[in-house]
Write an enzyme that holds these catalytic residues in place. Structure first.
Site, PDB file in Angstrom:
ATOM      1  N   CYS A   8      24.901  49.782   5.421  1.00 30.53           N
ATOM      2  CA  CYS A   8      25.993  48.632   5.088  1.00 30.53           C
ATOM      3  C   CYS A   8      25.773  48.186   3.685  1.00 30.53           C
ATOM      4  O   CYS A   8      24.366  47.376   3.730  1.00 30.53           O
ATOM      5  CB  CYS A   8      25.734  48.179   6.832  1.00 30.53           C
ATOM      6  SG  CYS A   8      25.614  46.120   6.682  1.00 30.53           S
ATOM      7  N   GLU A   9      26.544  47.465   3.373  1.00 28.34           N
ATOM      8  CA  GLU A   9      26.182  47.040   1.622  1.00 28.34           C
ATOM      9  C   GLU A   9      25.632  45.727   1.652  1.00 28.34           C
ATOM     10  O   GLU A   9      25.567  45.177   0.742  1.00 28.34           O
ATOM     11  CB  GLU A   9      27.758  47.237   0.720  1.00 28.34           C
ATOM     12  CG  GLU A   9      29.005  46.446   1.467  1.00 28.34           C
ATOM     13  CD  GLU A   9      30.055  46.283   0.462  1.00 28.34           C
ATOM     14  OE1 GLU A   9      29.894  47.551  -0.390  1.00 28.34           O
ATOM     15  OE2 GLU A   9      30.921  45.266   0.568  1.00 28.34           O
ATOM     16  N   HIS A  10      26.077  44.918   3.227  1.00 28.54           N
ATOM     17  CA  HIS A  10      25.635  43.172   3.308  1.00 28.54           C
ATOM     18  C   HIS A  10      24.239  43.693   3.838  1.00 28.54           C
ATOM     19  O   HIS A  10      23.963  42.141   3.458  1.00 28.54           O
ATOM     20  CB  HIS A  10      26.546  42.814   4.738  1.00 28.54           C
ATOM     21  CG  HIS A  10      28.079  43.113   4.148  1.00 28.54           C
ATOM     22  ND1 HIS A  10      29.001  42.917   5.055  1.00 28.54           N
ATOM     23  CD2 HIS A  10      28.499  42.938   2.920  1.00 28.54           C
ATOM     24  CE1 HIS A  10      29.769  43.435   4.602  1.00 28.54           C
ATOM     25  NE2 HIS A  10      29.857  42.790   3.283  1.00 28.54           N
ATOM     26  N   HIS A  11      23.569  44.634   4.590  1.00 26.85           N
ATOM     27  CA  HIS A  11      22.651  43.970   4.783  1.00 26.85           C
ATOM     28  C   HIS A  11      21.860  45.436   4.390  1.00 26.85           C
ATOM     29  O   HIS A  11      19.660  45.190   4.492  1.00 26.85           O
ATOM     30  CB  HIS A  11      21.831  44.341   6.660  1.00 26.85           C
ATOM     31  CG  HIS A  11      23.043  42.958   7.344  1.00 26.85           C
ATOM     32  ND1 HIS A  11      24.311  43.604   7.386  1.00 26.85           N
ATOM     33  CD2 HIS A  11      22.818  41.783   7.336  1.00 26.85           C
ATOM     34  CE1 HIS A  11      24.819  41.582   7.445  1.00 26.85           C
ATOM     35  NE2 HIS A  11      23.632  40.603   7.393  1.00 26.85           N
ATOM     36  N   GLN A  62      32.321  50.272   6.916  1.00 26.27           N
ATOM     37  CA  GLN A  62      33.136  50.971   7.856  1.00 26.27           C
ATOM     38  C   GLN A  62      34.532  51.184   6.895  1.00 26.27           C
ATOM     39  O   GLN A  62      34.985  52.084   6.999  1.00 26.27           O
ATOM     40  CB  GLN A  62      33.093  50.771   8.988  1.00 26.27           C
ATOM     41  CG  GLN A  62      33.686  51.933  10.242  1.00 26.27           C
ATOM     42  CD  GLN A  62      33.070  51.994  11.178  1.00 26.27           C
ATOM     43  OE1 GLN A  62      31.855  51.518  11.251  1.00 26.27           O
ATOM     44  NE2 GLN A  62      33.804  52.548  11.827  1.00 26.27           N
ATOM     45  N   HIS A  98      26.594  50.147  14.382  1.00 24.70           N
ATOM     46  CA  HIS A  98      25.603  49.332  13.454  1.00 24.70           C
ATOM     47  C   HIS A  98      24.880  48.416  13.496  1.00 24.70           C
ATOM     48  O   HIS A  98      23.848  47.362  14.095  1.00 24.70           O
ATOM     49  CB  HIS A  98      26.394  48.383  12.523  1.00 24.70           C
ATOM     50  CG  HIS A  98      28.200  48.700  11.818  1.00 24.70           C
ATOM     51  ND1 HIS A  98      28.330  48.408  10.682  1.00 24.70           N
ATOM     52  CD2 HIS A  98      29.174  49.287  12.345  1.00 24.70           C
ATOM     53  CE1 HIS A  98      29.411  49.208  10.815  1.00 24.70           C
ATOM     54  NE2 HIS A  98      29.544  49.714  11.767  1.00 24.70           N
ATOM     55  N   CYS A 148      22.696  47.279  11.319  1.00 21.20           N
ATOM     56  CA  CYS A 148      22.996  45.537  11.362  1.00 21.20           C
ATOM     57  C   CYS A 148      23.339  44.988  12.542  1.00 21.20           C
ATOM     58  O   CYS A 148      22.131  43.595  13.119  1.00 21.20           O
ATOM     59  CB  CYS A 148      23.597  45.233  10.314  1.00 21.20           C
ATOM     60  SG  CYS A 148      24.945  45.662  10.304  1.00 21.20           S
TER      61      CYS A 148
END
Lengths: 234, 253
Positions: free
Chosen positions: A124-127, A165, A193, A195
């Site tokens: 996940c590019e956010h977390h 995704q 996910h 996250c």
């Protein structure tokens, strides 16, 4: 980078990088947003040279989390974690051309071809936390079929990156589309996910499903239905 | 093999806590198990138990203020990592990622902030019950200390009370405290078992963990369906095969 589509942002980014002498990180944003022909954002031989900086960053992280970096279990963890992270983002090295070049065959077949239950692992590019699941790919060839494992390899290229995704689904579909020019491509991803599972809302059994339908899959509902039925069956 | 605890945020001084066990309650391998003797109830000993008792009373290695103070350096480290991987930290999707990743990592290691004594103090009850109590299928999420990649699975706990029972959710809370750390599955299993033993002095404790290690699934050998099972049996669970059998059968059903 990673197919980020906003051209304006990329121009500003390029300027920033030029001004700060990160020119080795520059990507030509005017090229295809899905994959860069003959240019990747990370060269394989650069991995080794970037390892010390990554290791130092991980050592700092371990310390800031309150751990004792000299205890036996953690002694080589910065190195292992850095290499693991490089492996998990190895998709940046690879391009579709490299893996597909030999495996496109002329075949007079125009019925649906489906490869389903391809395990996919991404970050996940956010977390920076993994998400994983299954990909189902279907396409209707237009005189050209592709080696089946190449579909899975295309999934690998795009999934081994920092991803969202929705974008992953689209990149896989567009990648196949550009390589084969088929009559239609359909990609469905169902993933869990971490996250959402390990932190935040902590919903254990939640799954995220995204799909991209191109060509005849988009236009003809019956084709789409056939694909969805065949990829769902046990 | 003595290790020292790091009790100060960011400090490189190492305070030697004498014969105590280490950060993350890492039990020195030399320590005798509480149920070492053949016919002794667990945790009945005194002096020789000090290293193990420490895990019950261990100091917190991190506080909420520490978390806030270390956030900027963690975020900076993550920005370096993003750059080192060849990504562009300025693109829209990654702009706040260093902060999110840092907060996420602090959440995944929040077990360092918590003490067993805070979680358990009120929920031990005197109850004349000496049959097995099992809490199974407790979802567990941890981080592999070797690769910093998640581990997740299920924990099954069983114990035979000795006049004292524990609030059921407290078993799950003990799992949370020890699993939200940088862990090795073997150590996690043992820490949970020892913590319950020290809190309740039961006749016996059994802990079984079945987990999937992302470090084996996403990288390395890449074996998708592999699971790792570890168990710790203390007290009568260790000595009496029938008790152990009953426990293992009940957690399977």
């Amino acid at each position: 980078m990673n197919g980020h589509c906003n051209v304006k942002v990329n121009d500003t980014v390029e300027e920033f990088h030029r001004n700060n002498s990160f020119s080795d990180l520059l990507i030509d944003s005017k090229k295809s947003v899905v994959h860069r022909k003959h240019e990747t954002s990370r060269k394989k031989d650069e991995d080794q040279s970037r390892l010390p900086a990554l290791e130092a960053a991980y050592t700092s992280i371990l310390r800031e989390l309150g751990e004792d970096t000299d205890r036996q279990g953690l002694l080589r963890t910065p190195l292992r974690a850095a290499k693991a992270m490089q492996f998990l983002t190895k998709g940046y090295h690879e391009t579709i051309e490299d893996i597909l070049n030999n495996a496109i065959f002329d075949e007079d077949h125009d019925e649906m071809v489906i490869v389903k239950n391809i395990d996919v692992f991404s970050l996940c590019e956010h977390h920076l936390v993994p998400f994983f699941g299954k990909v189902h790919i279907g396409y209707i060839p237009n005189k050209k079929v592709v080696g089946l494992s190449k579909l899975a390899r295309i999934v690998e290229i795009f999934s081994r990156r920092l991803q969202v995704q929705e974008r992953l689904t689209k990149q896989i579909a567009v990648g196949i589309s550009e390589a084969l020019q088929p009559k239609g491509v359909a990609v469905v991803i169902e993933a869990s996910h971490m996250c959402m599972v390990m932190r935040g809302v902590q919903k254990m059994n939640s799954r995220t499903v995204t799909s991209t339908m191109l060509g005849v899959y988009l236009e003809d509902p019956k084709t789409r239905e056939e694909f969805l039925t065949l990829s769902r069956s046990a | 093999m003595e290790h020292s605890k790091q009790t100060q945020f960011g400090s490189s001084d190492k305070k030697d806590a004498g014969t105590s066990s280490v950060v993350n309650g890492h039990c020195d391998g030399m320590v005798k198990r509480p149920a070492g003797g053949p016919s002794q109830p667990p945790a009945a000993e005194s002096g020789s138990q000090r290293p193990v008792m420490e895990s019950w009373r261990e100091d917190r290695t991190r506080s909420v203020e520490d978390n806030e103070m270390s956030l900027p350096s963690l975020a900076a480290a993550y920005t370096t990592i993003l750059r080192g991987l060849g990504e562009d930290p300025q693109r829209q999707g990654l702009l706040k990622t260093p902060w999110r990743a840092a907060t996420a990592m602090q959440f995944f290691t929040k077990g360092y902030q918590e003490k067993i004594i805070d979680v358990l103090n009120d929920a031990i009850f005197d109850e004349d019950h000496d049959e097995m109590v099992i809490v199974k299928d407790i979802d567990m999420f941890s981080m592999c200390e070797h690769h910093l990649v998640p581990i997740f699975g299920r924990v099954h706990i069983g114990y035979l009370p000795n006049k004292r029972v524990l609030g059921l959710s407290k078993l799950a809370r003990i799992v949370e405290i020890y699993s939200r750390r940088l862990q090795v599955q073997e150590r996690l299993t043992k820490q949970i078992a020892v913590a319950i033993t020290e809190a309740l002095q039961p006749t016996g404790v059994g802990v079984v963990i079945e987990a999937t290690h992302m470090c084996m699934v996403m990288r390395g050998v890449q074996k998708m369906n592999s699971k790792t099972v570890t168990s710790t049996m203390l007290g009568v669970f260790r000595e009496d095969p029938k008790t152990r059998d009953e426990f293992l059968t009940l957690i399977r059903s």
